[in-house]
Design an enzyme around this catalytic site. Structure first.
Site, PDB file in Angstrom:
ATOM      1  N   ASP A  26       0.873  -1.105  -0.310  1.00  0.00           N
ATOM      2  CA  ASP A  26       0.142   0.204   0.190  1.00  0.00           C
ATOM      3  C   ASP A  26       1.193   1.126  -0.168  1.00  0.00           C
ATOM      4  O   ASP A  26       0.493   2.443   0.072  1.00  0.00           O
ATOM      5  CB  ASP A  26      -1.353  -0.204   1.271  1.00  0.00           C
ATOM      6  CG  ASP A  26      -0.765  -0.406   1.995  1.00  0.00           C
ATOM      7  OD1 ASP A  26       1.290  -0.123   2.091  1.00  0.00           O
ATOM      8  OD2 ASP A  26      -1.133   0.085   3.431  1.00  0.00           O
ATOM      9  N   SER A  27       2.133   1.182   0.056  1.00  0.00           N
ATOM     10  CA  SER A  27       3.154   2.442  -0.150  1.00  0.00           C
ATOM     11  C   SER A  27       2.705   3.099  -1.589  1.00  0.00           C
ATOM     12  O   SER A  27       3.434   3.573  -1.954  1.00  0.00           O
ATOM     13  CB  SER A  27       4.593   1.898  -0.407  1.00  0.00           C
ATOM     14  OG  SER A  27       4.440   0.776  -0.813  1.00  0.00           O
ATOM     15  N   GLU A  37       8.872  -4.507  10.741  1.00  0.00           N
ATOM     16  CA  GLU A  37       9.689  -3.227   9.991  1.00  0.00           C
ATOM     17  C   GLU A  37      10.140  -2.143  11.586  1.00  0.00           C
ATOM     18  O   GLU A  37       9.463  -1.967  12.562  1.00  0.00           O
ATOM     19  CB  GLU A  37       7.966  -2.535   9.455  1.00  0.00           C
ATOM     20  CG  GLU A  37       8.180  -1.085   8.990  1.00  0.00           C
ATOM     21  CD  GLU A  37       7.721  -0.272   7.935  1.00  0.00           C
ATOM     22  OE1 GLU A  37       6.442  -0.843   7.061  1.00  0.00           O
ATOM     23  OE2 GLU A  37       7.620   1.056   7.356  1.00  0.00           O
ATOM     24  N   ASP A  39      -1.197  -6.250  -0.008  1.00  0.00           N
ATOM     25  CA  ASP A  39      -1.335  -5.378   1.007  1.00  0.00           C
ATOM     26  C   ASP A  39      -2.774  -5.571   0.896  1.00  0.00           C
ATOM     27  O   ASP A  39      -3.171  -4.491   0.101  1.00  0.00           O
ATOM     28  CB  ASP A  39      -1.487  -4.232   1.048  1.00  0.00           C
ATOM     29  CG  ASP A  39       0.285  -4.193   2.037  1.00  0.00           C
ATOM     30  OD1 ASP A  39       0.465  -5.448   2.983  1.00  0.00           O
ATOM     31  OD2 ASP A  39       1.178  -3.705   1.852  1.00  0.00           O
ATOM     32  N   GLU A  77      -2.322  -5.143   8.676  1.00  0.00           N
ATOM     33  CA  GLU A  77      -1.027  -4.722   9.606  1.00  0.00           C
ATOM     34  C   GLU A  77      -2.038  -5.436  10.765  1.00  0.00           C
ATOM     35  O   GLU A  77      -2.705  -5.380  10.818  1.00  0.00           O
ATOM     36  CB  GLU A  77      -0.801  -3.446   9.257  1.00  0.00           C
ATOM     37  CG  GLU A  77      -0.106  -2.893   8.374  1.00  0.00           C
ATOM     38  CD  GLU A  77       0.476  -1.115   7.958  1.00  0.00           C
ATOM     39  OE1 GLU A  77       0.145  -0.524   9.316  1.00  0.00           O
ATOM     40  OE2 GLU A  77       0.878  -0.989   6.878  1.00  0.00           O
ATOM     41  N   LYS A  79      -1.390  -9.439   2.166  1.00  0.00           N
ATOM     42  CA  LYS A  79      -0.729  -9.028   3.845  1.00  0.00           C
ATOM     43  C   LYS A  79      -1.603  -8.277   4.732  1.00  0.00           C
ATOM     44  O   LYS A  79      -2.401  -6.754   4.129  1.00  0.00           O
ATOM     45  CB  LYS A  79       0.670  -8.533   3.375  1.00  0.00           C
ATOM     46  CG  LYS A  79       1.298  -7.271   4.408  1.00  0.00           C
ATOM     47  CD  LYS A  79       2.492  -7.492   4.579  1.00  0.00           C
ATOM     48  CE  LYS A  79       2.689  -5.963   3.866  1.00  0.00           C
ATOM     49  NZ  LYS A  79       2.560  -4.811   4.516  1.00  0.00           N
TER      50      LYS A  79
HETATM   51  O1  KIV Z   1       3.712  -1.350   1.964  1.00  0.00           O
HETATM   52  C1  KIV Z   1       4.883  -1.725   1.875  1.00  0.00           C
HETATM   53  O2  KIV Z   1       5.674  -0.973   0.690  1.00  0.00           O
HETATM   54  C2  KIV Z   1       5.098  -2.463   2.998  1.00  0.00           C
HETATM   55  C3  KIV Z   1       6.540  -2.364   3.208  1.00  0.00           C
HETATM   56  C4  KIV Z   1       6.928  -1.312   3.902  1.00  0.00           C
HETATM   57  C5  KIV Z   1       6.927  -3.440   4.158  1.00  0.00           C
HETATM   58  O3  KIV Z   1       4.120  -2.762   3.875  1.00  0.00           O
END
Ligand code: KIV
Length: 272
Positions: A52-53, A190, A91, A123, A121
């Site tokens: 989600d980055s 992280e 994510d 959080e 994934k």
């Molecule tokens: O969204 C992302 O890029 C991440 C990584 C930093 C692990 O969750």
């Protein structure tokens, strides 16, 4: 029927488990589009994270919070079309799984059906364990994410290293064990102290992938655009740059502008 082309052996969650057992470090990077995913995959990466980055890197938002499920599915389906070998993990974006286990399952199912990705994934630890169990009950592999969890940035107030204090470290150790017991196939840690990350990696049987978590874990993940040096402003201590694409791309575009203005481009050989 054989197509005659040799396909590389796919990385699966089982492959990652074997890598941990054999002490082979896992290499993971983000990607958000077809072209870069194809390059990253062909270069031998084990896991591609459609993070989600993308909210920051692709859309220019300040945080990861605004990106939507539809946008994540768009990025993920583009990545999947470029990948032959790597495991593709996506994510679950903010607001699509917290506090609602049925919502979590529906979000994960949409990602798997509409993008063709291999795992999701999300959080958090104990506070999202119900959602994780429900997603796993549908046969969808889940990767956990503890430590600095950027979707909670407004709760933390800052992106500094997490779990330096013993109370938070203890909670993180317990959460890692809960994720393992629930059936997660891996955990991202992280930005936590390297000693704590190494301790967690040694205490769980599933692979632990670190970002800013030191060498004592089972693998590493970085944001692709950061390690390629596309962005000059983001300089955390954990980031190693493997290229300086900011300068390469700027130089290329400046050269093109100059050549267009001067009528050097296109030349006689570059026209019909
Ligand atoms: O969204 C992302 O890029 C991440 C990584 C930093 C692990 O969750």
């Amino acid at each position: 029927m054989s197509t005659g082309t040799v396909q590389p052996k796919r990385v699966t969650t089982h492959t990652l488990q074997e890598m941990k057992a054999n002490g082979v470090k896992i290499a993971m990077l983000t990607a958000y589009d077809f072209s870069l995913a194809r390059l990253v995959d062909a270069a031998g990466i084990d896991v591609i994270l459609v993070g989600d980055s993308a909210s920051n890197v692709m859309a220019g938002h300040e945080t990861t919070l605004p990106i939507t499920l539809d946008q994540m599915i768009y990025h993920a389906s583009s990545v999947v079309r470029g990948v032959q070998r790597a495991l593709v993990v996506v994510d679950l974006p903010f607001g699509t799984y917290q506090g609602n286990t049925k919502g979590a399952l529906n979000s994960a199912i949409r990602i798997m059906k509409e993008s063709g990705a291999h795992a999701v994934k999300l959080e958090g630890g104990r506070e999202v364990i119900g959602g994780i169990e429900r997603i796993l009950s549908a046969g969808i592999p889940v990767m956990g994410h503890l430590g600095l969890t950027p979707q909670s940035i407004y709760k933390f107030g800052t992106y500094v290293v997490r779990a330096r204090e013993e109370a938070e470290a203890l909670r993180l150790r317990e959460d890692a064990r809960m994720l393992e017991e629930a059936g997660c196939f891996a955990i991202v840690l992280e930005k936590i102290p390297a000693s704590l990350a190494a301790e967690v990696a040694a205490s769980v049987s599933i692979p632990v992938i670190g970002i800013g978590a030191g060498q004592g874990v089972d693998g590493q993940v970085l944001v692709l655009h950061d390690m390629l040096g596309i962005n000059k402003e983001f300089n955390p201590r954990f980031l190693r740059r493997y290229a300086a694409l900011h300068d390469v791309i700027t130089g290329a575009v400046e050269g093109y502008v100059k050549d267009v203005r001067s009528r050097d481009f296109p030349s006689a050989d570059e026209q019909y």
